[in-house]
Each structure stands twice: as structure tokens, then as C-alpha cells.
Scaffold this active site. Structure first.
Site, PDB file in Angstrom:
ATOM      1  N   SER A  22      65.243-102.460  27.771  1.00 13.21           N
ATOM      2  CA  SER A  22      65.801-103.716  27.076  1.00 13.21           C
ATOM      3  C   SER A  22      67.388-103.660  26.696  1.00 13.21           C
ATOM      4  O   SER A  22      67.963-104.772  27.196  1.00 13.21           O
ATOM      5  CB  SER A  22      64.976-104.083  25.772  1.00 13.21           C
ATOM      6  OG  SER A  22      63.510-103.892  26.009  1.00 13.21           O
ATOM      7  N   ASP A  52      59.879 -94.360  20.353  1.00 18.51           N
ATOM      8  CA  ASP A  52      60.413 -93.186  20.683  1.00 18.51           C
ATOM      9  C   ASP A  52      61.693 -92.501  20.454  1.00 18.51           C
ATOM     10  O   ASP A  52      61.795 -91.314  20.465  1.00 18.51           O
ATOM     11  CB  ASP A  52      60.474 -93.537  22.572  1.00 18.51           C
ATOM     12  CG  ASP A  52      59.523 -94.131  23.333  1.00 18.51           C
ATOM     13  OD1 ASP A  52      58.381 -94.043  22.863  1.00 18.51           O
ATOM     14  OD2 ASP A  52      59.767 -94.823  24.412  1.00 18.51           O
ATOM     15  N   LYS A 103      42.353 -67.761  10.845  1.00 15.12           N
ATOM     16  CA  LYS A 103      42.674 -69.050  10.624  1.00 15.12           C
ATOM     17  C   LYS A 103      41.610 -70.123  10.646  1.00 15.12           C
ATOM     18  O   LYS A 103      40.894 -69.984  11.890  1.00 15.12           O
ATOM     19  CB  LYS A 103      43.851 -69.377  11.066  1.00 15.12           C
ATOM     20  CG  LYS A 103      44.722 -70.370  10.795  1.00 15.12           C
ATOM     21  CD  LYS A 103      46.047 -70.458  11.202  1.00 15.12           C
ATOM     22  CE  LYS A 103      46.711 -71.683  11.044  1.00 15.12           C
ATOM     23  NZ  LYS A 103      46.750 -72.648   9.969  1.00 15.12           N
TER      24      LYS A 103
HETATM   25  O1  F6P Z   1      58.695 -96.768  25.258  1.00 14.99           O
HETATM   26  C1  F6P Z   1      57.478 -97.206  24.208  1.00 14.99           C
HETATM   27  C2  F6P Z   1      56.417 -96.848  24.375  1.00 14.99           C
HETATM   28  O2  F6P Z   1      55.358 -97.260  23.381  1.00 14.99           O
HETATM   29  C3  F6P Z   1      56.166 -95.460  24.754  1.00 14.99           C
HETATM   30  O3  F6P Z   1      56.097 -94.512  23.671  1.00 14.99           O
HETATM   31  C4  F6P Z   1      54.865 -95.568  25.644  1.00 14.99           C
HETATM   32  O4  F6P Z   1      54.742 -94.617  26.716  1.00 14.99           O
HETATM   33  C5  F6P Z   1      54.900 -97.017  26.429  1.00 14.99           C
HETATM   34  O5  F6P Z   1      55.762 -97.564  25.471  1.00 14.99           O
HETATM   35  C6  F6P Z   1      53.487 -97.675  26.214  1.00 14.99           C
HETATM   36  O6  F6P Z   1      53.733 -98.745  26.757  1.00 14.99           O
HETATM   37  P1  F6P Z   1      52.701 -99.865  26.821  1.00 14.99           P
HETATM   38  O7  F6P Z   1      52.530-100.346  25.615  1.00 14.99           O
HETATM   39  O8  F6P Z   1      53.146-100.859  27.902  1.00 14.99           O
HETATM   40  O9  F6P Z   1      51.344 -99.146  27.576  1.00 14.99           O
END
Ligand code: F6P
Length: 323
Positions: free
Chosen positions: A104, A126, A212
Site C-alpha cells: 500500500s 507483519d 520435558k
Molecule cells: O501482509 C499481511 C498479511 O496478513 C500476512 O501476514 C498474510 O500472509 C497475508 O496478509 C494474508 O492475506 P489475506 O488476508 O489476503 O489472505
């Protein structure tokens, strides 16, 4: 001045709070605000709707984005960009705030080059955007992943098993690493520091011999060795734990934002409008500790946000699994 605001890309908790902060700050300057529906595609389709105070009520604590989000291929091409810039001009829009992740912000920069006064706000679970310590949404996503790890551990302990928890994050291991640290995981499998499956198996064997009761591995979706492959690898080996796999999935990108995300959204929303008011379009607003800063989009787009190797070492020390 008429300001437009949009949310784009993968949804991140706190986007609503950011839109609210943008609008409230703009109102304080006497500006008019319009929301663009479903990301950049909404500009091309002329889906603009006025935002007034009545639309902002009861919003900041809610996950998702009331404006809708989307990924538009059209604005990544010259023709689409020019059309988008023209649409904004026809609407009489003097400034645009883009709330989203790397993709974006790339489109925000391109629109800037096409003549739009645009400012970016980093919002992605992310946390892979350079120029800011934190992006909106990651704090909530970590909490969600840690909640899953805590619950899974109960199952793993009871059955004396290993459990792999796969978290999102695209190509970045930040979300997985921080979730592993906060969740007390034994291994963090992340793209930046790959661990050989043989080595993970050795850790498992040592832990098993030590008696463990459980073994939790947090795996980033972007790791070269996938969570599924790792599960199969572990289950093919004998004399150690059996491995289960849970993918936390899209519940990480939804959910109501934590107070940290709401405060971050408030700071960045307000800072973005200030940047436009002071003629500093072409920037992204970010945070560094207590400081809110403006970073040229040129220094953000196409750049990487390196992961702190000390945090990876810390995760290993805490797990007593250092090499
Ligand atoms: O980039 C953000 C994110 O949520 C990533 O962590 C994930 O891989 C992707 O977008 C998921 O995208 P969508 O919600 O379009 O499946």
C-alpha cells in the site's frame, strides 16, 4: 481542504482507530474528510463517502476496517495510477492518507509521483515496514498468537507431544519471533534464521530424554521449511514426541486492537494529517520510542526492515536451546 483516507492490503487491528484519528485531527483543522471504500480500487470506482463525527462513534475499539480493504492491481500500472490521480482531482481532494503495509505504501509513493499529495501510515501485522519500530496491528496479532500458544501448550502437556504453531507474517519472522519469546516456545522457525530440521529433531530428542512434558515450536508462514514439512519430518522420526500442527491463520489479522495499537494509531493518524498540513506529502509517519517521525516514502518503499539478531539469540537463550 478535502482529505481522503483509505485502508489497503491485509487488514490489521487498529485500522479503524487510525481512520478515526486521521478524521478527528483533520476536523480540528477545519478540513472535510472522505473515506475511500475497499482500498485503492475504490478510487478508480469512485467509491468515496463523506466521514462525519457520527460515523466515527464506537469505532476505535473494533477490529477490521469499516472502510473495507483490498489489493488493487490496476493502481500498480501507469494507466491506473493516472486515472486514480485524476479521479482524486475531480473529487476536489487535496490530500490522501494511505493506511496499510508495504504494498500500500508503494502505491502511495506511486500516486505521489502522479501528483497526489499522499502520506502513509504503516499498518500491518507483519511489522516489516522500515522507518518505524512498530506498525499498527502487530501488537494485537502477537497477543492473538500468544493466546493460541498458551492454549496449545495445555494440550501438548497433557498428551506429552510436540506442537507446531504456525503464525502469519508473510516473508518476515517478526511476528513469529516475538510470539515465540512471549509464549515461551522452545523453537522459533523464521525465514531470517533458518534452523535445519535435523537440528530441531536433536533439540526434541534432548528435551524428550530430559523428560520435558511438551515442546512448542512457533513457525513463521514464510519459513523455507514449512510447518507441515516439519511436522511430517518429526513424525517420521521415532523415539521422540509426536507432533501436532495448529495454524493460527486469519484470527491474527482480525480481533479488537490492544491499547498499544490504539495509542499507536492515534499518534500516527494525527501525525499523518500534520505532515500534510505542513506540506510534507511523500512521507510515511512512524515511531521510534517516544518520538513520532516522518520518513520519505523513498526510504521505505523497496527497502527491508531487518530483524534484530539479538532477539533471535534471546529466544534461543530463553528456550535453553542455544547452539
Ligand atoms: O501482509 C499481511 C498479511 O496478513 C500476512 O501476514 C498474510 O500472509 C497475508 O496478509 C494474508 O492475506 P489475506 O488476508 O489476503 O489472505
Amino acid at each position: 481542504m478535502k482529505l481522503a483516507v483509505l485502508t489497503a492490503g491485509g487488514v490489521a487491528p487498529g485500522m479503524n482507530a487510525a481512520v478515526r484519528a486521521v478524521a478527528q485531527k483533520a476536523f480540528s483543522l477545519g478540513w472535510e474528510v472522505v473515506g475511500v471504500e475497499d482500498g485503492f480500487g475504490g478510487i478508480l470506482e469512485e467509491r468515496f463517502s463523506p466521514i462525519d463525527r457520527s460515523r466515527l462513534g464506537g469505532l476505535m475499539h473494533r477490529g477490521g476496517t469499516f472502510l473495507g480493504s483490498g489489493r488493487s492491481k490496476a493502481v500498480r500500472e501507469k494507466e491506473g495510477l493516472e486515472r486514480a490521480a485524476q479521479r482524486l482531482e475531480e473529487e476536489g481532494i487535496g490530500g490522501l492518507v494511505v493506511i496499510g503495509g508495504g504494498g500500500s505504501l508503494t502505491s502511495a509513493k506511486a500516486l505521489g509521483e502522479a501528483g497526489v499529495e499522499a502520506v502513509g501510515i504503516p499498518a500491518t501485522i507483519d511489522n516489516d515496514v522500515p522507518g518505524t519500530e512498530l506498525s499498527i496491528g502487530v501488537d494485537t496479532a502477537i497477543d492473538t498468537a500468544v493466546g493460541a500458544i498458551d492454549q496449545v501448550r495445555g494440550t501438548a502437556i497433557s498428551h506429552n507431544r510436540a506442537h507446531i504453531v504456525e503464525v502469519m507474517g508473510r516473508d518476515s519472522g517478526y511476528l513469529a519471533l516475538m510470539s515465540a519469546i512471549a509464549g515461551g516456545a522452545e523453537v522459533a522457525l523464521i525465514p531470517e534464521f533458518e534452523t535445519e530440521p535435523g537440528e530441531i529433531l536433536r533439540f526434541l530428542e534432548v528435551a524428550y530424554e530430559r523428560g520435558k512434558s511438551h515442546f512448542v515450536i512457533v513457525a513463521a508462514e514464510g519459513a523455507e521449511l514449512s510447518a507441515k514439512e516439519l511436522q511430517e519430518y518429526i513424525n517420521e522420526a521415532e523415539g521422540t514426541y509426536e507432533a501436532d500442527l495448529t495454524s493460527v491463520g486469519h484470527i491474527q489479522s482480525g480481533g479488537d486492537p490492544t491499547s498499544t495499537d490504539r495509542i499507536l494509531a492515534a499518534r500516527l493518524g494525527s501525525a499523518a494529517v500534520e505532515a500534510l498540513a505542513e506540506g510534507e506529502a511523500g512521507t510515511m509517519v512512524g515511531v521510534s520510542g517516544e518520538e513520532t517521525r516522518r520518513v520519505p516514502l523513498d526510504e521505505v518503499v523497496g527497502k527491508e526492515r531487518p530483524l534484530d539478531p539479538d532477539m533471535y539469540t534471546l529466544a534461543q537463550v530463553l528456550a535453553e536451546m542455544e547452539k
